[in-house]
Design a protein around this motif. Sequence first.
Motif, PDB file in Angstrom:
ATOM      1  N   ARG A   1       0.742  10.035  -4.868  1.00 19.59           N
ATOM      2  CA  ARG A   1       1.298  11.150  -4.498  1.00 19.59           C
ATOM      3  C   ARG A   1       2.077  11.926  -5.622  1.00 19.59           C
ATOM      4  NH1 ARG A   1       3.040   9.788   1.372  1.00 19.59           N
ATOM      5  NH2 ARG A   1       1.163   9.975   2.549  1.00 19.59           N
ATOM      6  N   ALA A   2       2.922  11.029  -6.128  1.00 17.96           N
ATOM      7  CA  ALA A   2       3.833  11.500  -6.986  1.00 17.96           C
ATOM      8  C   ALA A   2       3.014  12.077  -8.530  1.00 17.96           C
ATOM      9  CB  ALA A   2       4.824  10.373  -7.494  1.00 17.96           C
ATOM     10  N   VAL A   3       2.265  11.072  -8.998  1.00 19.05           N
ATOM     11  CA  VAL A   3       1.595  11.547 -10.020  1.00 19.05           C
ATOM     12  C   VAL A   3       0.743  12.924 -10.052  1.00 19.05           C
ATOM     13  CG1 VAL A   3      -0.407  10.843 -11.791  1.00 19.05           C
ATOM     14  CG2 VAL A   3       1.647   9.044 -11.089  1.00 19.05           C
ATOM     15  N   ASP A   4       0.099  12.898  -8.709  1.00 21.98           N
ATOM     16  CA  ASP A   4      -0.749  13.966  -8.528  1.00 21.98           C
ATOM     17  C   ASP A   4       0.202  15.147  -8.597  1.00 21.98           C
ATOM     18  OD1 ASP A   4      -2.768  12.366  -8.498  1.00 21.98           O
ATOM     19  OD2 ASP A   4      -3.424  12.527  -6.397  1.00 21.98           O
TER      20      ASP A   4
ATOM     21  N   MET B   1       0.863  -1.193  -0.002  1.00 24.85           N
ATOM     22  CA  MET B   1      -0.088   0.032   0.009  1.00 24.85           C
ATOM     23  C   MET B   1       0.865   1.312  -0.037  1.00 24.85           C
ATOM     24  SD  MET B   1      -2.907   1.443  -0.242  1.00 24.85           S
ATOM     25  CE  MET B   1      -4.235   0.374   0.251  1.00 24.85           C
ATOM     26  N   PRO B   2       2.046   1.314   0.705  1.00 27.69           N
ATOM     27  CA  PRO B   2       2.882   2.487   0.811  1.00 27.69           C
ATOM     28  C   PRO B   2       3.314   2.822  -0.729  1.00 27.69           C
ATOM     29  CG  PRO B   2       3.673   1.080   2.539  1.00 27.69           C
ATOM     30  CD  PRO B   2       2.408   0.273   1.698  1.00 27.69           C
ATOM     31  N   LEU B   3       3.675   1.799  -1.546  1.00 30.49           N
ATOM     32  CA  LEU B   3       4.177   2.386  -2.840  1.00 30.49           C
ATOM     33  C   LEU B   3       3.090   2.827  -3.821  1.00 30.49           C
ATOM     34  CD1 LEU B   3       6.380   1.710  -5.048  1.00 30.49           C
ATOM     35  CD2 LEU B   3       5.354  -0.503  -5.197  1.00 30.49           C
ATOM     36  N   LEU B   4       1.692   2.095  -3.583  1.00 29.19           N
ATOM     37  CA  LEU B   4       0.664   2.944  -4.351  1.00 29.19           C
ATOM     38  C   LEU B   4       0.372   4.346  -3.896  1.00 29.19           C
ATOM     39  CD1 LEU B   4      -2.020  -0.464  -4.453  1.00 29.19           C
ATOM     40  CD2 LEU B   4      -0.417   0.705  -6.421  1.00 29.19           C
ATOM     41  N   ARG B   5       0.510   4.342  -2.682  1.00 21.87           N
ATOM     42  CA  ARG B   5       0.229   5.751  -2.129  1.00 21.87           C
ATOM     43  C   ARG B   5       1.213   6.764  -2.772  1.00 21.87           C
ATOM     44  NH1 ARG B   5       0.570   4.740   3.216  1.00 21.87           N
ATOM     45  NH2 ARG B   5      -1.595   3.960   3.260  1.00 21.87           N
ATOM     46  N   ALA B   6       2.333   6.224  -2.576  1.00 24.59           N
ATOM     47  CA  ALA B   6       3.683   6.932  -3.221  1.00 24.59           C
ATOM     48  C   ALA B   6       3.531   7.341  -4.661  1.00 24.59           C
ATOM     49  CB  ALA B   6       5.090   6.269  -3.049  1.00 24.59           C
ATOM     50  N   PHE B   7       2.870   6.309  -5.317  1.00 25.90           N
ATOM     51  CA  PHE B   7       2.630   6.475  -6.816  1.00 25.90           C
ATOM     52  C   PHE B   7       1.580   7.380  -7.172  1.00 25.90           C
ATOM     53  CE2 PHE B   7      -0.180   5.413 -10.432  1.00 25.90           C
ATOM     54  CZ  PHE B   7       0.679   5.766 -11.391  1.00 25.90           C
TER      55      PHE B   7
ATOM     56  N   ALA C   1      -0.506  13.286 -23.558  1.00 20.14           N
ATOM     57  CA  ALA C   1      -1.241  12.029 -23.419  1.00 20.14           C
ATOM     58  C   ALA C   1      -0.791  11.109 -22.421  1.00 20.14           C
ATOM     59  CB  ALA C   1      -1.300  11.073 -24.698  1.00 20.14           C
ATOM     60  N   ALA C   2       0.503  10.931 -22.100  1.00 21.77           N
ATOM     61  CA  ALA C   2       1.267  10.484 -21.230  1.00 21.77           C
ATOM     62  C   ALA C   2       0.914  10.745 -19.608  1.00 21.77           C
ATOM     63  CB  ALA C   2       2.823  10.545 -21.300  1.00 21.77           C
ATOM     64  N   LEU C   3       0.891  12.240 -19.598  1.00 18.00           N
ATOM     65  CA  LEU C   3       0.304  12.782 -18.327  1.00 18.00           C
ATOM     66  C   LEU C   3      -1.037  12.415 -18.156  1.00 18.00           C
ATOM     67  CD1 LEU C   3       1.939  16.372 -18.861  1.00 18.00           C
ATOM     68  CD2 LEU C   3       2.651  14.581 -16.960  1.00 18.00           C
ATOM     69  N   LEU C   4      -1.891  12.321 -18.919  1.00 17.86           N
ATOM     70  CA  LEU C   4      -3.433  11.900 -18.796  1.00 17.86           C
ATOM     71  C   LEU C   4      -3.319  10.512 -18.400  1.00 17.86           C
ATOM     72  CD1 LEU C   4      -6.111  13.071 -18.990  1.00 17.86           C
ATOM     73  CD2 LEU C   4      -6.499  12.508 -21.369  1.00 17.86           C
ATOM     74  N   LEU C   5      -2.574   9.719 -18.989  1.00 16.36           N
ATOM     75  CA  LEU C   5      -2.645   8.225 -18.709  1.00 16.36           C
ATOM     76  C   LEU C   5      -2.252   8.020 -17.298  1.00 16.36           C
ATOM     77  CD1 LEU C   5      -3.001   5.302 -19.576  1.00 16.36           C
ATOM     78  CD2 LEU C   5      -0.661   5.321 -20.542  1.00 16.36           C
ATOM     79  N   LEU C   6      -1.024   8.620 -16.999  1.00 18.55           N
ATOM     80  CA  LEU C   6      -0.445   8.292 -15.539  1.00 18.55           C
ATOM     81  C   LEU C   6      -1.636   8.993 -14.555  1.00 18.55           C
ATOM     82  CD1 LEU C   6       3.171   9.628 -15.996  1.00 18.55           C
ATOM     83  CD2 LEU C   6       2.421   7.362 -15.356  1.00 18.55           C
ATOM     84  N   GLN C   7      -2.097  10.055 -14.817  1.00 20.88           N
ATOM     85  CA  GLN C   7      -3.225  10.609 -14.017  1.00 20.88           C
ATOM     86  C   GLN C   7      -4.512   9.563 -13.928  1.00 20.88           C
ATOM     87  OE1 GLN C   7      -2.754  13.294 -11.920  1.00 20.88           O
ATOM     88  NE2 GLN C   7      -4.294  12.240 -10.745  1.00 20.88           N
TER      89      GLN C   7
END
Length: 171
Positions: free
Chosen positions: A9-12, A1-7, A145-151
Amino acid sequence: MPLLRAFVRAVDALNEHFGRLVALGILAIIALVVMEVVLRYVFAAPTIWGTEVITFLFAGYIMLGGGYTLLHRDHVNVDILYGRLPPRGKATLDVLTAGFTLLYCGVLLFYTGRVALEALATGRTTGTDWNPPLFPVMVSLPIGAALLLLQALSRLVADLHRALTGREIAR
């Protein structure tokens, strides 16, 4: 879960900062539009490049701001049912429809990437009197498009967490 939370946070954070930076581009677009209108209608001397630059900047502005817009959930939404759902219900519906969003973003990234690479490889230009190269605007399309996909992926993780636990993911 910390890895997903970090993901998440980073993308946001990436889209928040990038979106704010891109938003300043509207000032340049406004200035160019005003300049072009004044030159055209006051001095009867339009530029040969003004309309194209405005179009290019606006295309980049729209694409590069897509991730920021999704981060703040400001894309168009059919609100007949969605608006009446509780937060957990909204998250569940978002998870169920995320596949369409991810498919769209993936196809958009694939095709804009191909067009950008082609424009870079061939030195393609607009073919107008001014005839600028197309690669600057074409490269902005797959980046957006990459930024949109990451978000979209970040949103899916956050919505899945809320749908399963009823709580927002800690950011």
